[in-house]
Design a protein around this motif. Sequence first.
Motif, PDB file in Angstrom:
ATOM      1  N   ALA A 296       0.833  -1.197   0.000  1.00  0.00           N
ATOM      2  CA  ALA A 296       0.000   0.000   0.000  1.00  0.00           C
ATOM      3  C   ALA A 296       0.871   1.253   0.000  1.00  0.00           C
ATOM      4  O   ALA A 296       1.875   1.323   0.711  1.00  0.00           O
ATOM      5  N   VAL A 297       0.483   2.236  -0.806  1.00  0.00           N
ATOM      6  CA  VAL A 297       1.160   3.531  -0.835  1.00  0.00           C
ATOM      7  C   VAL A 297       0.094   4.583  -0.559  1.00  0.00           C
ATOM      8  O   VAL A 297      -0.747   4.867  -1.416  1.00  0.00           O
ATOM      9  N   MET A 298       0.111   5.150   0.645  1.00  0.00           N
ATOM     10  CA  MET A 298      -0.934   6.077   1.083  1.00  0.00           C
ATOM     11  C   MET A 298      -0.386   7.496   1.230  1.00  0.00           C
ATOM     12  O   MET A 298       0.784   7.689   1.544  1.00  0.00           O
ATOM     13  N   GLY A 299      -1.262   8.476   1.031  1.00  0.00           N
ATOM     14  CA  GLY A 299      -0.812   9.848   0.946  1.00  0.00           C
ATOM     15  C   GLY A 299      -0.728  10.609   2.242  1.00  0.00           C
ATOM     16  O   GLY A 299      -0.130  11.684   2.288  1.00  0.00           O
ATOM     17  N   CYS A 300      -1.311  10.099   3.327  1.00  0.00           N
ATOM     18  CA  CYS A 300      -1.252  10.849   4.579  1.00  0.00           C
ATOM     19  C   CYS A 300      -1.218   9.891   5.761  1.00  0.00           C
ATOM     20  O   CYS A 300      -1.568   8.724   5.645  1.00  0.00           O
ATOM     21  N   VAL A 301      -0.793  10.438   6.906  1.00  0.00           N
ATOM     22  CA  VAL A 301      -0.680   9.603   8.112  1.00  0.00           C
ATOM     23  C   VAL A 301      -1.991   9.556   8.887  1.00  0.00           C
ATOM     24  O   VAL A 301      -2.084   8.892   9.918  1.00  0.00           O
ATOM     25  N   VAL A 302      -3.010  10.281   8.399  1.00  0.00           N
ATOM     26  CA  VAL A 302      -4.304  10.293   9.088  1.00  0.00           C
ATOM     27  C   VAL A 302      -5.038   8.977   8.855  1.00  0.00           C
ATOM     28  O   VAL A 302      -5.395   8.254   9.782  1.00  0.00           O
TER      29      VAL A 302
END
Length: 355
Positions: A296-302
């Motif tokens: 997985a490559v996600m854009g934010c730490v939220v």
Amino acid sequence: MERMRTKEIRIGDRVIGGGNPILIQSMCNTKTEDVEGTVDQILKLERAGCEIIRVAVPTMEAAESLKEIKGRIHIPLVADIHFDYRLAVAAMEHGADKIRINPGNIGSADRVRTVVEKAKELDIPIRVGVNSGSLEKHLIEKYGGVTAEGIVESALDKVRMVEDMGYENLVISIKSSDVMMCVKAHEIIAGQTLYPLHVGITEAGTLTAGNIKSAIGLGLILNQGIGDTIRVSLTGEPVEEVKSAKLILKTLGLRKGGVTVVSCPTCGRTRIDLIGLAGQVETMVTEFDDLDVKVAVMGCVVNGPGEAREADVGIAGGVGEGLLIRKGKVIRKLPEAELMPALREELLNLRANQE
């Protein structure tokens, strides 16, 4: 899904049909006479996952080049022939593992017979290919235009011609750039023949348009259990065809293994170069085709850790930094520049544990 059982046909050291795995094909865009350039491209395609490769044979020099090309590659070599029956014969004599012809544009029945006799002598399969663009005038008149029914009738007419010459080592290909016409044609022919089918959307277009059309068309066909080998036809780098074909098969559950990359679409919370990072990850993971994992490559730490919960490993970006995640749990916080190396290290560890 339950795949339709077709006749087994051997192409070099590979077998299609009979429930065997669906094999991925591509076609070189090099001049076949350029042996070095052609071999170089085929080896790149092999590394990408290509399992059968086709080359154009428009000249006798191209046909004669097949011998050296074949000796330097590791997948079956198919010769694409148009019009000149002598090139088909020469291609087989110089090592082609299969030939692709449209008997309708080879010429007289005697010329087709010459090709068939050579194929019979060397036990080389013939792919009988018919495209909507080459449909005969009488079939266009019969069906009131170019139709799926006309394409099927044309193909089966050619198959019967070869069968009448005493040869049944055949693969059928019926293609159209009209996606839904192509789907319908495959649905019709699947109920009328046991020969394996090579499936593709011809002249699909550039990378974006071609991928969308191919994914829809091949998805609809393959999901009905139809098809034994595929090519995604794109106007672009042939390696992209192979990458797309692999993803289509994996998405349909027809192929296992290799890394699946999931990435979020970005939003106003994104403070990292997610588009560039996702592209780098997609390229990097090609060296891990022996793993069956999700990255997985996600854009934010939220939302990143939660969204990546189903992935084996992942990264989630922050402001100049990001999180390394394993099975939904945060393992480390790292500077942005260290995310890719850390992700690769995780994949290497997964490989080591697998061994």
